[in-house]
Design a protein around this motif. Sequence first.
Motif, PDB file in Angstrom:
ATOM      1  N   MET A  54      -2.843   6.453  -8.989  1.00 60.48           N
ATOM      2  CA  MET A  54      -2.475   5.043  -8.911  1.00 60.48           C
ATOM      3  C   MET A  54      -2.781   4.315 -10.238  1.00 60.48           C
ATOM      4  O   MET A  54      -1.963   3.570 -10.753  1.00 60.48           O
ATOM      5  N   LEU A  87       4.892  -1.175 -12.181  1.00 62.00           N
ATOM      6  CA  LEU A  87       4.996  -0.423 -10.931  1.00 62.00           C
ATOM      7  C   LEU A  87       3.611  -0.297 -10.306  1.00 62.00           C
ATOM      8  O   LEU A  87       2.745   0.413 -10.813  1.00 62.00           O
ATOM      9  N   GLU A  88       3.409  -1.029  -9.227  1.00 61.90           N
ATOM     10  CA  GLU A  88       2.142  -0.936  -8.508  1.00 61.90           C
ATOM     11  C   GLU A  88       2.400  -0.337  -7.146  1.00 61.90           C
ATOM     12  O   GLU A  88       3.169  -0.878  -6.363  1.00 61.90           O
ATOM     13  N   LEU A  89       1.755   0.785  -6.874  1.00 64.69           N
ATOM     14  CA  LEU A  89       1.988   1.485  -5.612  1.00 64.69           C
ATOM     15  C   LEU A  89       0.982   1.064  -4.567  1.00 64.69           C
ATOM     16  O   LEU A  89      -0.218   1.018  -4.838  1.00 64.69           O
ATOM     17  N   GLY A  90       1.463   0.797  -3.360  1.00 65.15           N
ATOM     18  CA  GLY A  90       0.558   0.613  -2.235  1.00 65.15           C
ATOM     19  C   GLY A  90      -0.035   1.960  -1.862  1.00 65.15           C
ATOM     20  O   GLY A  90       0.601   2.998  -2.051  1.00 65.15           O
ATOM     21  N   ALA A  91      -1.248   1.930  -1.343  1.00 71.22           N
ATOM     22  CA  ALA A  91      -1.936   3.186  -1.024  1.00 71.22           C
ATOM     23  C   ALA A  91      -1.178   4.006   0.020  1.00 71.22           C
ATOM     24  O   ALA A  91      -1.140   5.230  -0.056  1.00 71.22           O
ATOM     25  N   GLY A  92      -0.548   3.328   0.973  1.00 74.31           N
ATOM     26  CA  GLY A  92       0.210   4.032   2.006  1.00 74.31           C
ATOM     27  C   GLY A  92       1.431   4.726   1.430  1.00 74.31           C
ATOM     28  O   GLY A  92       1.752   5.852   1.793  1.00 74.31           O
ATOM     29  N   THR A  93       2.104   4.037   0.519  1.00 79.44           N
ATOM     30  CA  THR A  93       3.277   4.609  -0.134  1.00 79.44           C
ATOM     31  C   THR A  93       2.878   5.801  -1.001  1.00 79.44           C
ATOM     32  O   THR A  93       3.538   6.844  -0.989  1.00 79.44           O
ATOM     33  N   LEU A  94       1.771   5.652  -1.718  1.00 77.81           N
ATOM     34  CA  LEU A  94       1.281   6.747  -2.555  1.00 77.81           C
ATOM     35  C   LEU A  94       0.919   7.962  -1.695  1.00 77.81           C
ATOM     36  O   LEU A  94       1.254   9.095  -2.035  1.00 77.81           O
ATOM     37  N   TYR A  95       0.261   7.701  -0.577  1.00 80.71           N
ATOM     38  CA  TYR A  95      -0.129   8.771   0.342  1.00 80.71           C
ATOM     39  C   TYR A  95       1.098   9.555   0.812  1.00 80.71           C
ATOM     40  O   TYR A  95       1.118  10.779   0.813  1.00 80.71           O
TER      41      TYR A  95
END
Lengths: 195, 109
Positions: free
Chosen positions: B31, B42-50
């Motif tokens: 992240m 581009l900032e990823l949400g933790a759920g999306t990254l998971y």
Amino acid sequence: MSKKCYRFFSGLLQTQTNWLNQMAAKGFRLVRTGKISYVFEECRAGEYQYCIEFIAEKSQQSAEQYKQFLEDMGYRVFYKNINLNYSIGKVRYRPWAEKGGRIATNATTFNKELLIVEKKNDGKPFELHTTYEDKIAYTKTMRNPWLIMALLFLILAIVQKLWPMGVIAVLLLIPVFLYQREIAKLSGQAKTREW
Amino acid sequence: MHENYKGGALTEVMFYVLLATFTPRHGYAIMQFIEEKTGGRLELGAGTLYGAINTLAKKQWIAPFGDDQGRKKAYQVTELGWNIAAQELQRLRDLAQIAGEIIGGDEHE
């Protein structure tokens, strides 16, 4: 000094999130959750942000893995129940869940339908899902339990010719409709952009 | 396996996560890598990254790195993932070239 509050939000996830964020803005940080209770301790006003994730479709193992992942990201994570249920030895069938999570019991995912996620406030909105595709997938997991329940009551109403069942089915279709509208909106955006 | 080589573009999120694992990284480091490299665009949400990590691991484009003893799970790109990233780079170069020719402003090349 700790502060105990009693609230029950049921399926109103956004309302619950807003309330927790308001508490945080006033300087209260969540330290413990019960069935209908929330225990807070004092913190700097606005020090933390909260987000709620619906995870009832996950199996116990994947729920635990996801929680672990969020904790590794530096978040604090709490399990929370979505329904009120005080009976012991509860078993529930969830046709809308993923493989391994369809039979929910007290020992597994029952009463652990939600995750409350806490992050140190960095001034940016706290979102767990950020791409349209992922938002659509997540919104579907929230829609499906309502959809299944609505269909079940609809079948009951038709088979047993009971009109009150039909009324319940129509009421259950309201959240389905709201989530569906959200999905349609996201799908429209996803046509040209990824996030 | 062959289907992985065919087909079109990767999504930006998948490509960045793949690139982040060229050095073994765990979730939080992935992240941070993406945020840093894109200057916060581009900032990823933790759920999306998971979800992205699990998808890539399932496709075997990335694999868990090191022993599982460490609390945080790290991932590293596989050979297959490396090839796919290289292919994507070529596609993006072609795209950038064509776009440059049409839109202009590519004179500095």
